[in-house]
Design an enzyme around this catalytic site. Structure first.
Site, PDB file in Angstrom:
ATOM      1  N   HIS A 153       0.830  -1.198   0.000  1.00 12.67           N
ATOM      2  CA  HIS A 153       0.000   0.000   0.000  1.00 12.67           C
ATOM      3  C   HIS A 153       0.871   1.256   0.000  1.00 12.67           C
ATOM      4  O   HIS A 153       2.081   1.190   0.210  1.00 12.67           O
ATOM      5  CB  HIS A 153      -0.926   0.027   1.227  1.00 12.67           C
ATOM      6  CG  HIS A 153      -2.116  -0.861   1.092  1.00 12.67           C
ATOM      7  ND1 HIS A 153      -2.068  -2.207   1.393  1.00 12.67           N
ATOM      8  CD2 HIS A 153      -3.388  -0.620   0.677  1.00 12.67           C
ATOM      9  CE1 HIS A 153      -3.261  -2.747   1.180  1.00 12.67           C
ATOM     10  NE2 HIS A 153      -4.071  -1.810   0.742  1.00 12.67           N
ATOM     11  N   LYS A 157      -0.552   4.758   4.612  1.00 18.57           N
ATOM     12  CA  LYS A 157      -1.396   3.790   5.325  1.00 18.57           C
ATOM     13  C   LYS A 157      -0.803   3.524   6.702  1.00 18.57           C
ATOM     14  O   LYS A 157       0.397   3.258   6.837  1.00 18.57           O
ATOM     15  CB  LYS A 157      -1.533   2.495   4.528  1.00 18.57           C
ATOM     16  CG  LYS A 157      -2.540   1.526   5.144  1.00 18.57           C
ATOM     17  CD  LYS A 157      -2.916   0.420   4.181  1.00 18.57           C
ATOM     18  CE  LYS A 157      -3.920  -0.547   4.789  1.00 18.57           C
ATOM     19  NZ  LYS A 157      -5.184   0.113   5.166  1.00 18.57           N
TER      20      LYS A 157
END
Length: 265
Positions: A153, A157
């Protein structure tokens, strides 16, 4: 359907606002943001180059008083406050927030006894179909195959492994008759010893602007099978969230997920 969006100035919030504006059956009635947000008072469509007549606000009760459903892709502490407001105003919730503690999940489940809630770590149709593929694969690769889940990600995040990776782990563990709590291995470092054949390993990568990549690896002797889902845009999450709103509009109290919304059970 009168819909409010939480985290309206964020990347996901903007995508959700656009999805609501493009849905002829939906009306945007509220846009929530943090109390310290520099965007409070601005039109919710500013980021899209549109005028909606809806201003970003931190006033929960004012927003919940107008909405039928709130879509929430924020953080656990914010979502818990939204659940309390939803209970006060009898508003349904579509929750895509991840990183909850066990206690917070229990509170969410208790709230679903009074209001309708769709809770899913990933609302993409593709991811939820992938979960069914993983259940099928796990049953056929139950012996002689090591299972590892790798996810990647963007740098912003804050939780790891991702909620989607955990969903995939739960799907695989459930198909094998195991509890993920008992067999999960989260990252490896140093001298770890040989791999426990009953374990399900997780590895997380963070960097750049990766929207979300997930691969489940079934590694056997002489072959390996990889089932991968890659998100190139948050549009799929927003579209799934709108499907969840439509699903809830015809239902009362209860806790549902995207498998329910998509009829995959």
């Amino acid at each position: 359907m009168k819909i409010a969006i939480a985290g309206a100035s964020g990347r996901m919030g903007r995508m959700l606002i656009e999805a609501v504006l493009n849905d002829s059956d939906a009306q945007l009635v509220g846009a929530l943001d943090r109390a310290d947000s520099p965007f409070l008072g601005q039109d919710a469509g500013t980021f899209l180059g549109k005028e909606t007549g809806v201003k970003l606000t931190a006033d929960l009760d004012a927003v919940f008083a107008q909405a039928d459903t709130l879509i929430d892709f924020t953080r656990p502490e914010g979502t818990m406050a939204h659940i309390e407001a939803a209970l006060r105003h009898d508003v349904k919730l579509v929750i895509g927030t991840t990183g909850f503690t066990a206690e917070q999940k229990a509170e969410l489940q208790a709230a679903a006894g009074k209001i309708g809630i769709v809770f899913a770590a990933n609302m993409s149709v593709g991811v939820n179909v992938t979960l069914k593929l993983l259940e099928f694969a796990a049953k056929h690769f139950s012996h002689g195959y090591d299972i590892e889940i790798i996810e990647a990600h963007h740098r912003h995040k804050v939780d790891a492994p991702s909620g989607t990776a955990l969903m995939m782990g739960e799907a695989v563990a459930g198909a094998l008759g195991r509890s993920l709590d008992d067999c999960a291995v989260y990252g490896r470092h140093g001298v770890t010893g040989e791999r426990d054949p009953s374990s399900i390993g997780f590895a997380a990568v963070r960097g750049g602007d990766i929207v979300g990549d997930h691969t489940v690896l079934f590694a056997g002797i002489g072959e390996r099978i990889e089932i991968t889902h890659k998100s190139s845009s948050r549009v799929s999450y927003a579209q799934g969230a709108l499907r969840a709103v439509h699903f809830l509009s015809a239902r009362g109290a209860g806790l549902f997920d995207m498998q329910d919304v998509l009829g995959l059970r």
